[in-house]
Design a protein around this motif. Structure first.
Motif, PDB file in Angstrom:
ATOM      1  N   ALA A  92       0.825  -1.216   0.000  1.00 25.69           N
ATOM      2  CA  ALA A  92       0.000   0.000   0.000  1.00 25.69           C
ATOM      3  C   ALA A  92       0.852   1.257   0.000  1.00 25.69           C
ATOM      4  O   ALA A  92       0.503   2.263  -0.639  1.00 25.69           O
ATOM      5  CB  ALA A  92      -0.927  -0.001   1.211  1.00 25.69           C
ATOM      6  N   GLU A  93       1.988   1.218   0.716  1.00 21.93           N
ATOM      7  CA  GLU A  93       2.823   2.416   0.865  1.00 21.93           C
ATOM      8  C   GLU A  93       4.292   1.986   1.006  1.00 21.93           C
ATOM      9  O   GLU A  93       4.776   1.768   2.126  1.00 21.93           O
ATOM     10  CB  GLU A  93       2.394   3.219   2.093  1.00 21.93           C
ATOM     11  N   PRO A  94       5.006   1.846  -0.122  1.00 20.83           N
ATOM     12  CA  PRO A  94       6.384   1.351  -0.068  1.00 20.83           C
ATOM     13  C   PRO A  94       7.303   2.165   0.821  1.00 20.83           C
ATOM     14  O   PRO A  94       8.267   1.627   1.377  1.00 20.83           O
ATOM     15  CB  PRO A  94       6.833   1.430  -1.538  1.00 20.83           C
ATOM     16  N   ASP A  95       7.022   3.452   1.005  1.00 19.48           N
ATOM     17  CA  ASP A  95       7.881   4.300   1.829  1.00 19.48           C
ATOM     18  C   ASP A  95       7.497   4.294   3.312  1.00 19.48           C
ATOM     19  O   ASP A  95       8.096   5.036   4.107  1.00 19.48           O
ATOM     20  CB  ASP A  95       7.841   5.740   1.312  1.00 19.48           C
ATOM     21  N   ALA A  96       6.538   3.479   3.690  1.00 20.56           N
ATOM     22  CA  ALA A  96       6.106   3.447   5.092  1.00 20.56           C
ATOM     23  C   ALA A  96       7.263   3.024   6.001  1.00 20.56           C
ATOM     24  O   ALA A  96       8.105   2.204   5.612  1.00 20.56           O
ATOM     25  CB  ALA A  96       4.941   2.476   5.260  1.00 20.56           C
ATOM     26  N   PRO A  97       7.331   3.562   7.219  1.00 26.32           N
ATOM     27  CA  PRO A  97       8.391   3.155   8.154  1.00 26.32           C
ATOM     28  C   PRO A  97       8.099   1.772   8.727  1.00 26.32           C
ATOM     29  O   PRO A  97       6.944   1.301   8.714  1.00 26.32           O
ATOM     30  CB  PRO A  97       8.314   4.226   9.247  1.00 26.32           C
ATOM     31  N   ILE A  98       9.125   1.165   9.254  1.00 19.30           N
ATOM     32  CA  ILE A  98       8.965  -0.176   9.812  1.00 19.30           C
ATOM     33  C   ILE A  98       8.040  -0.159  11.035  1.00 19.30           C
ATOM     34  O   ILE A  98       7.402  -1.169  11.360  1.00 19.30           O
ATOM     35  CB  ILE A  98      10.349  -0.784  10.147  1.00 19.30           C
ATOM     36  N   THR A  99       7.921   0.990  11.693  1.00 18.21           N
ATOM     37  CA  THR A  99       7.008   1.086  12.833  1.00 18.21           C
ATOM     38  C   THR A  99       5.560   0.867  12.406  1.00 18.21           C
ATOM     39  O   THR A  99       4.744   0.382  13.195  1.00 18.21           O
ATOM     40  CB  THR A  99       7.133   2.465  13.505  1.00 18.21           C
ATOM     41  N   THR A 154       6.438  -6.977  -6.546  1.00 20.44           N
ATOM     42  CA  THR A 154       7.352  -6.474  -7.566  1.00 20.44           C
ATOM     43  C   THR A 154       7.020  -5.035  -7.922  1.00 20.44           C
ATOM     44  O   THR A 154       7.892  -4.157  -7.950  1.00 20.44           O
ATOM     45  CB  THR A 154       7.282  -7.343  -8.826  1.00 20.44           C
ATOM     46  N   ALA A 155       5.747  -4.773  -8.189  1.00 19.35           N
ATOM     47  CA  ALA A 155       5.335  -3.433  -8.609  1.00 19.35           C
ATOM     48  C   ALA A 155       5.612  -2.399  -7.517  1.00 19.35           C
ATOM     49  O   ALA A 155       6.009  -1.269  -7.802  1.00 19.35           O
ATOM     50  CB  ALA A 155       3.855  -3.446  -8.979  1.00 19.35           C
ATOM     51  N   ALA A 156       5.401  -2.781  -6.263  1.00 15.97           N
ATOM     52  CA  ALA A 156       5.535  -1.826  -5.164  1.00 15.97           C
ATOM     53  C   ALA A 156       6.975  -1.649  -4.702  1.00 15.97           C
ATOM     54  O   ALA A 156       7.378  -0.542  -4.331  1.00 15.97           O
ATOM     55  CB  ALA A 156       4.676  -2.261  -3.981  1.00 15.97           C
TER      56      ALA A 156
END
Length: 209
Positions: A30-37, A106-108
């Protein structure tokens, strides 16, 4: 510690790991840049529990994508061992891979981390196996179709999404059937443009600058 207690702890650790990986998959698709938290929150575990398994976001991303590559290898090996007719073998494989939804990863995530040498070897193994299968079934396909067309088809179908997971699965199978009808051998116009190359497919994993 009794063996039964150890077994119970291992089983619980395996369940916790599955929850973390399922959450990581959902969060990063949903959000590849999301933090690990965000993964810890989604999984309902403390950040320390997550870090005890995966030392960084990049390590977690590598695990997700390695699992996807291993699934692709296993499914393609099963298809190569399948003795049914070529069209059935191909369509069954593609349906299984669409249901597994490895292409959403793959896409994300392609280009968001540096693959390890082991991951690259796994990708090359998957490519070889899929090429072997494509050579076997090519007689059932329209002229001009190429093995790396399949990678693009998987990503196209993965773009179909619905808030209801079961409805997503149903719609993806519907549109896969439409695409497969166009892929099947028969009297058709030539395909426009050249098929994707392995270099084009693999280059997406190079870290983005």
């Amino acid at each position: 510690m009794p063996q039964s207690a150890l077994s119970g702890r291992r089983a619980q650790a395996a369940r916790n790991d599955k929850v973390i990986l399922d959450s990581a998959r959902a969060v990063f698709i949903a959000e590849p840049d999301a933090p690990i938290t965000a993964v810890a929150r989604h999984a309902g575990v403390g950040i320390s529990a997550l870090y005890s398994r995966y030392g960084s976001k990049e390590e977690l991303l590598r695990k997700l994508c390695s699992d996807g590559l291993e699934r692709l290898v296993a499914e393609t090996e099963a298809a190569l061992a399948d003795d049914r007719d070529d069209w059935t073998v191909l369509t069954s494989l593609m349906t299984r891979l669409v249901d597994a939804d490895t292409s959403s990863l793959t896409a994300a995530l392609a280009g968001t981390f540096t693959p390890t040498p082991d991951m690259l070897k796994l990708a090359e193994q998957a490519n070889r196996l899929l090429s072997d299968l494509f050579d076997r079934v090519s007689g059932a396909l329209r002229p001009g179709a190429a093995v790396h067309d399949l990678s693009v088809i998987f990503e196209m179908v993965a773009a179909v999404k619905n808030p209801d997971p079961e409805r997503t699965r149903e719609l993806r199978r519907r549109y896969l059937a439409v695409i497969l009808d166009g892929l099947r051998a028969g009297a058709r116009d030539p395909l426009p443009g050249a098929a994707p190359t392995w270099t084009e497919v693999a280059s997406r994993w190079a870290p983005r600058t």
